[in-house]
Design an enzyme around this catalytic site. Sequence first.
Site, PDB file in Angstrom:
ATOM      1  CG  ASP A  52     -43.325  65.287  27.052  1.00 58.37           C
ATOM      2  OD1 ASP A  52     -43.962  64.288  26.646  1.00 58.37           O
ATOM      3  OD2 ASP A  52     -42.414  65.819  26.388  1.00 58.37           O
ATOM      4  CE1 TYR A  57     -37.083  66.687  23.910  1.00 58.25           C
ATOM      5  CE2 TYR A  57     -38.247  66.702  26.005  1.00 58.25           C
ATOM      6  CZ  TYR A  57     -38.261  66.675  24.618  1.00 58.25           C
ATOM      7  OH  TYR A  57     -39.464  66.640  23.957  1.00 58.25           O
ATOM      8  CE  LYS A  86     -41.602  63.278  23.858  1.00 57.46           C
ATOM      9  NZ  LYS A  86     -41.033  64.086  24.941  1.00 57.46           N
ATOM     10  CG  HIS A 119     -38.314  61.731  20.052  1.00 58.05           C
ATOM     11  ND1 HIS A 119     -37.514  62.187  21.072  1.00 58.05           N
ATOM     12  CD2 HIS A 119     -39.016  62.814  19.676  1.00 58.05           C
ATOM     13  CE1 HIS A 119     -37.726  63.466  21.294  1.00 58.05           C
ATOM     14  NE2 HIS A 119     -38.637  63.878  20.446  1.00 58.05           N
TER      15      HIS A 119
END
Length: 299
Positions: A52, A57, A86, A119
Amino acid sequence: MRMNSKAQKMELNDGHSIPVLGFGTYATEEHLKIKSMDSTKVAIDVGFRHIDCSHFYQNEEEVGKAIRSKIEDGTVKREDIFYTSKLWSTSHRPELVRPSLESSLRKLNLDYVDLYLIHFPVSLKAMEKCKDAGLTKSIGVSNFNRRQLEMILNKPGLKYKPVCNQVECHLYLNQSKLLDYCKMNDIILVAYGALGTQRYKTCVNEDTPVLLDDPVLCAIARKYKRTPALIALRYQLQRGIVVLVKSFNEERIRENMQALDFQLASDHMKILDGLNRNFRYFPADMFNAHPSFPFFDEY
Protein backbone atom coordinates in the site's frame (compact mmCIF):
# COMPACT_ATOMS: atom_id res chain seq x y z
CA MET A 1 -17.99 -11.34 0.91
CA ARG A 2 -15.95 -14.52 0.69
CA MET A 3 -12.54 -15.21 2.22
CA ASN A 4 -10.17 -17.68 0.62
CA SER A 5 -8.45 -18.98 3.75
CA LYS A 6 -5.68 -20.84 1.96
CA ALA A 7 -4.55 -17.86 -0.11
CA GLN A 8 -5.55 -15.40 2.68
CA LYS A 9 -7.40 -13.16 0.23
CA MET A 10 -10.83 -11.58 0.16
CA GLU A 11 -12.90 -11.28 -2.97
CA LEU A 12 -13.75 -7.74 -4.09
CA ASN A 13 -17.14 -6.84 -5.53
CA ASP A 14 -15.67 -6.54 -9.05
CA GLY A 15 -14.29 -10.11 -9.11
CA HIS A 16 -10.68 -9.31 -8.21
CA SER A 17 -9.27 -10.32 -4.82
CA ILE A 18 -7.16 -8.55 -2.20
CA PRO A 19 -4.66 -10.10 0.25
CA VAL A 20 -5.99 -9.62 3.78
CA LEU A 21 -2.66 -8.47 5.22
CA GLY A 22 -0.99 -5.53 3.53
CA PHE A 23 2.35 -3.78 3.95
CA GLY A 24 2.14 -0.01 4.50
CA THR A 25 4.92 2.19 3.13
CA TYR A 26 4.21 5.64 4.59
CA ALA A 27 7.41 7.36 5.74
CA THR A 28 7.29 10.64 7.63
CA GLU A 29 10.75 12.02 6.81
CA GLU A 30 12.78 12.48 3.65
CA HIS A 31 15.69 10.31 4.79
CA LEU A 32 13.34 7.39 5.39
CA LYS A 33 12.61 6.97 1.68
CA ILE A 34 15.53 4.58 1.22
CA LYS A 35 14.18 2.58 4.18
CA SER A 36 10.89 2.33 2.29
CA MET A 37 12.72 0.54 -0.49
CA ASP A 38 14.65 -1.80 1.80
CA SER A 39 11.67 -2.64 4.02
CA THR A 40 9.42 -3.30 1.00
CA LYS A 41 11.99 -5.82 -0.28
CA VAL A 42 12.01 -7.53 3.12
CA ALA A 43 8.20 -7.53 3.22
CA ILE A 44 8.01 -9.29 -0.15
CA ASP A 45 10.71 -11.75 0.91
CA VAL A 46 8.78 -12.76 4.05
CA GLY A 47 5.50 -13.19 2.21
CA PHE A 48 3.66 -9.88 1.95
CA ARG A 49 1.96 -9.59 -1.45
CA HIS A 50 -0.19 -6.53 -0.80
CA ILE A 51 1.76 -3.25 -0.90
CA ASP A 52 0.00 0.00 0.00
CA CYS A 53 1.44 3.35 -1.09
CA SER A 54 0.32 6.79 -2.34
CA HIS A 55 1.46 9.77 -4.37
CA PHE A 56 1.22 11.73 -1.10
CA TYR A 57 3.91 9.55 0.51
CA GLN A 58 6.46 10.80 -2.04
CA ASN A 59 8.26 7.44 -2.15
CA GLU A 60 6.55 5.56 -4.99
CA GLU A 61 9.79 5.54 -6.95
CA GLU A 62 11.61 3.74 -4.13
CA VAL A 63 8.74 1.32 -3.50
CA GLY A 64 8.52 0.65 -7.25
CA LYS A 65 12.24 -0.16 -7.36
CA ALA A 66 11.77 -2.66 -4.53
CA ILE A 67 8.93 -4.39 -6.37
CA ARG A 68 10.84 -4.44 -9.66
CA SER A 69 13.93 -5.90 -7.99
CA LYS A 70 11.86 -8.73 -6.46
CA ILE A 71 10.31 -9.41 -9.86
CA GLU A 72 13.72 -9.38 -11.54
CA ASP A 73 15.31 -11.77 -9.02
CA GLY A 74 12.43 -14.22 -9.48
CA THR A 75 10.92 -13.89 -5.99
CA VAL A 76 7.55 -12.84 -7.44
CA LYS A 77 5.78 -12.16 -10.72
CA ARG A 78 3.95 -8.88 -11.27
CA GLU A 79 0.60 -10.64 -10.97
CA ASP A 80 1.59 -11.93 -7.51
CA ILE A 81 1.73 -8.37 -6.16
CA PHE A 82 -1.39 -6.42 -5.23
CA TYR A 83 -0.34 -2.77 -5.37
CA THR A 84 -2.51 0.07 -4.07
CA SER A 85 -1.96 3.73 -4.89
CA LYS A 86 -4.04 6.78 -4.03
CA LEU A 87 -5.15 10.00 -5.70
CA TRP A 88 -4.15 12.95 -3.53
CA SER A 89 -6.34 15.98 -2.82
CA THR A 90 -4.46 18.31 -5.21
CA SER A 91 -5.53 16.22 -8.22
CA HIS A 92 -9.27 15.86 -7.67
CA ARG A 93 -10.31 17.83 -10.76
CA PRO A 94 -11.45 15.22 -13.32
CA GLU A 95 -8.85 16.23 -15.92
CA LEU A 96 -6.04 15.66 -13.37
CA VAL A 97 -7.03 12.16 -12.23
CA ARG A 98 -5.64 10.07 -15.08
CA PRO A 99 -2.40 12.12 -15.40
CA SER A 100 -1.88 11.67 -11.65
CA LEU A 101 -2.24 7.89 -11.95
CA GLU A 102 0.01 7.82 -15.03
CA SER A 103 2.62 9.82 -13.09
CA SER A 104 2.52 7.23 -10.29
CA LEU A 105 2.89 4.41 -12.81
CA ARG A 106 5.97 6.09 -14.34
CA LYS A 107 7.58 6.43 -10.90
CA LEU A 108 6.73 2.82 -10.10
CA ASN A 109 7.78 1.54 -13.53
CA LEU A 110 4.57 -0.52 -13.62
CA ASP A 111 1.91 -0.84 -16.33
CA TYR A 112 -1.03 -0.82 -13.92
CA VAL A 113 -1.95 -0.70 -10.25
CA ASP A 114 -4.30 -3.22 -8.69
CA LEU A 115 -6.27 -0.70 -6.68
CA TYR A 116 -6.57 3.08 -7.00
CA LEU A 117 -8.18 4.98 -4.14
CA ILE A 118 -9.51 8.48 -3.69
CA HIS A 119 -7.47 9.57 -0.68
CA PHE A 120 -10.17 11.96 0.53
CA PRO A 121 -13.86 12.26 -0.46
CA VAL A 122 -14.53 13.49 -4.03
CA SER A 123 -16.21 12.34 -7.26
CA LEU A 124 -15.60 8.83 -8.56
CA LYS A 125 -16.34 9.54 -12.23
CA ALA A 126 -12.78 10.16 -13.46
CA MET A 127 -11.61 7.13 -11.47
CA GLU A 128 -14.01 4.94 -13.44
CA LYS A 129 -12.30 6.07 -16.66
CA CYS A 130 -8.92 4.95 -15.27
CA LYS A 131 -10.38 1.48 -14.69
CA ASP A 132 -11.82 1.43 -18.22
CA ALA A 133 -8.38 2.36 -19.58
CA GLY A 134 -6.75 -0.58 -17.77
CA LEU A 135 -4.54 1.65 -15.63
CA THR A 136 -6.06 0.17 -12.49
CA LYS A 137 -7.87 -3.12 -11.96
CA SER A 138 -10.10 -1.85 -9.16
CA ILE A 139 -11.15 1.50 -7.72
CA GLY A 140 -12.03 2.37 -4.16
CA VAL A 141 -12.17 5.18 -1.65
CA SER A 142 -10.41 6.21 1.54
CA ASN A 143 -11.63 8.14 4.60
CA PHE A 144 -15.26 8.16 3.42
CA ASN A 145 -18.01 8.14 6.04
CA ARG A 146 -21.32 6.30 5.65
CA ARG A 147 -23.17 9.33 4.27
CA GLN A 148 -20.50 9.91 1.61
CA LEU A 149 -20.51 6.24 0.62
CA GLU A 150 -24.28 6.37 0.37
CA MET A 151 -24.10 9.37 -1.97
CA ILE A 152 -21.81 7.40 -4.29
CA LEU A 153 -23.90 4.22 -4.17
CA ASN A 154 -27.09 6.17 -4.94
CA LYS A 155 -25.52 8.20 -7.74
CA PRO A 156 -27.39 7.79 -11.07
CA GLY A 157 -25.23 6.15 -13.70
CA LEU A 158 -22.68 4.71 -11.24
CA LYS A 159 -20.57 2.35 -13.34
CA TYR A 160 -18.35 0.74 -10.71
CA LYS A 161 -19.12 0.49 -7.04
CA PRO A 162 -16.02 1.18 -4.90
CA VAL A 163 -14.48 -2.13 -3.88
CA CYS A 164 -13.18 -0.85 -0.54
CA ASN A 165 -13.04 2.01 1.93
CA GLN A 166 -9.65 2.48 3.59
CA VAL A 167 -10.02 4.12 7.00
CA GLU A 168 -8.28 4.43 10.34
CA CYS A 169 -9.36 1.39 12.32
CA HIS A 170 -7.93 -0.16 15.49
CA LEU A 171 -9.01 -1.34 18.93
CA TYR A 172 -9.65 2.23 20.13
CA LEU A 173 -11.59 3.07 16.92
CA ASN A 174 -13.12 -0.21 15.82
CA GLN A 175 -15.47 1.33 13.21
CA SER A 176 -18.15 -1.29 13.95
CA LYS A 177 -21.03 0.72 12.47
CA LEU A 178 -19.09 1.65 9.34
CA LEU A 179 -17.92 -1.97 9.01
CA ASP A 180 -21.52 -3.21 9.17
CA TYR A 181 -22.59 -0.68 6.53
CA CYS A 182 -19.71 -1.66 4.22
CA LYS A 183 -20.40 -5.38 4.60
CA MET A 184 -24.08 -4.77 3.83
CA ASN A 185 -23.03 -3.10 0.55
CA ASP A 186 -20.25 -5.58 -0.37
CA ILE A 187 -17.51 -3.00 0.23
CA ILE A 188 -14.40 -4.20 2.06
CA LEU A 189 -13.08 -2.13 4.94
CA VAL A 190 -9.29 -1.70 4.85
CA ALA A 191 -7.67 -0.62 8.14
CA TYR A 192 -4.76 1.78 8.41
CA GLY A 193 -3.25 2.76 11.77
CA ALA A 194 -4.21 -0.73 12.89
CA LEU A 195 -1.76 -0.67 15.80
CA GLY A 196 -2.92 2.75 16.97
CA THR A 197 0.66 3.80 16.73
CA GLN A 198 2.33 6.81 18.30
CA ARG A 199 5.25 6.48 15.92
CA TYR A 200 3.96 9.24 13.62
CA LYS A 201 5.15 12.06 15.85
CA THR A 202 4.04 14.66 13.29
CA CYS A 203 0.44 13.37 13.50
CA VAL A 204 -0.21 12.71 17.18
CA ASN A 205 0.46 14.32 20.54
CA GLU A 206 2.83 12.69 22.96
CA ASP A 207 0.07 12.35 25.56
CA THR A 208 -2.15 10.19 23.33
CA PRO A 209 -2.77 6.65 24.63
CA VAL A 210 -0.37 3.95 23.45
CA LEU A 211 -2.66 1.18 22.24
CA LEU A 212 -0.03 -1.56 22.41
CA ASP A 213 0.43 -0.81 26.14
CA ASP A 214 -3.28 -1.35 26.87
CA PRO A 215 -3.48 -3.71 29.89
CA VAL A 216 -6.46 -5.69 28.53
CA LEU A 217 -4.72 -6.20 25.18
CA CYS A 218 -1.48 -7.17 26.92
CA ALA A 219 -3.27 -9.68 29.17
CA ILE A 220 -4.83 -11.40 26.16
CA ALA A 221 -1.45 -11.37 24.40
CA ARG A 222 0.07 -13.23 27.34
CA LYS A 223 -2.69 -15.88 27.16
CA TYR A 224 -1.84 -16.57 23.51
CA LYS A 225 1.93 -16.15 23.98
CA ARG A 226 1.87 -13.54 21.20
CA THR A 227 2.80 -9.87 21.08
CA PRO A 228 0.09 -7.23 21.64
CA ALA A 229 0.64 -6.14 18.01
CA LEU A 230 -0.21 -9.62 16.70
CA ILE A 231 -3.38 -9.75 18.81
CA ALA A 232 -4.42 -6.30 17.53
CA LEU A 233 -3.86 -7.40 13.92
CA ARG A 234 -5.60 -10.76 14.37
CA TYR A 235 -8.63 -9.04 15.92
CA GLN A 236 -9.13 -7.03 12.73
CA LEU A 237 -8.60 -9.98 10.39
CA GLN A 238 -11.25 -12.04 12.20
CA ARG A 239 -13.74 -9.20 11.76
CA GLY A 240 -13.38 -9.51 7.98
CA ILE A 241 -11.17 -6.43 7.63
CA VAL A 242 -8.13 -6.12 5.37
CA VAL A 243 -5.28 -4.85 7.54
CA LEU A 244 -2.31 -2.67 6.63
CA VAL A 245 0.76 -2.72 8.84
CA LYS A 246 4.08 -0.95 8.38
CA SER A 247 7.53 -1.28 9.87
CA PHE A 248 11.13 -0.58 8.91
CA ASN A 249 12.28 -3.32 11.31
CA GLU A 250 12.96 -6.68 9.62
CA GLU A 251 12.12 -8.69 12.73
CA ARG A 252 8.76 -6.92 13.14
CA ILE A 253 7.96 -7.30 9.43
CA ARG A 254 8.49 -11.06 9.78
CA GLU A 255 6.51 -11.17 13.00
CA ASN A 256 3.53 -9.32 11.51
CA MET A 257 3.00 -12.15 9.01
CA GLN A 258 2.24 -14.42 11.98
CA ALA A 259 -1.14 -12.70 12.35
CA LEU A 260 -2.32 -15.20 9.73
CA ASP A 261 -1.29 -18.22 11.80
CA PHE A 262 -3.70 -18.32 14.75
CA GLN A 263 -7.29 -17.64 15.86
CA LEU A 264 -8.74 -15.65 18.74
CA ALA A 265 -11.57 -17.21 20.76
CA SER A 266 -14.96 -15.49 20.48
CA ASP A 267 -14.98 -14.43 24.14
CA HIS A 268 -11.61 -12.71 23.68
CA MET A 269 -12.94 -10.99 20.53
CA LYS A 270 -15.83 -9.61 22.63
CA ILE A 271 -13.43 -8.36 25.30
CA LEU A 272 -11.39 -6.59 22.61
CA ASP A 273 -14.59 -5.09 21.14
CA GLY A 274 -15.04 -3.41 24.52
CA LEU A 275 -11.83 -1.41 24.16
CA ASN A 276 -13.40 0.91 21.58
CA ARG A 277 -13.36 4.58 22.60
CA ASN A 278 -13.88 6.27 19.19
CA PHE A 279 -10.38 7.73 19.42
CA ARG A 280 -8.56 8.90 16.28
CA TYR A 281 -4.78 9.01 16.07
CA PHE A 282 -5.08 10.72 12.67
CA PRO A 283 -7.87 13.33 12.93
CA ALA A 284 -6.74 15.10 9.71
CA ASP A 285 -7.47 18.48 11.28
CA MET A 286 -5.75 20.25 8.38
CA PHE A 287 -8.80 19.39 6.26
CA ASN A 288 -11.58 20.14 8.74
CA ALA A 289 -12.64 23.34 6.95
CA HIS A 290 -13.28 21.41 3.71
CA PRO A 291 -17.00 20.93 2.91
CA SER A 292 -16.39 17.19 2.39
CA PHE A 293 -14.49 16.67 5.65
CA PRO A 294 -15.60 13.16 6.69
CA PHE A 295 -14.96 12.96 10.43
CA PHE A 296 -17.71 15.21 11.79
CA ASP A 297 -20.28 12.44 11.27
CA GLU A 298 -20.56 9.65 13.85
CA TYR A 299 -19.36 7.12 11.26
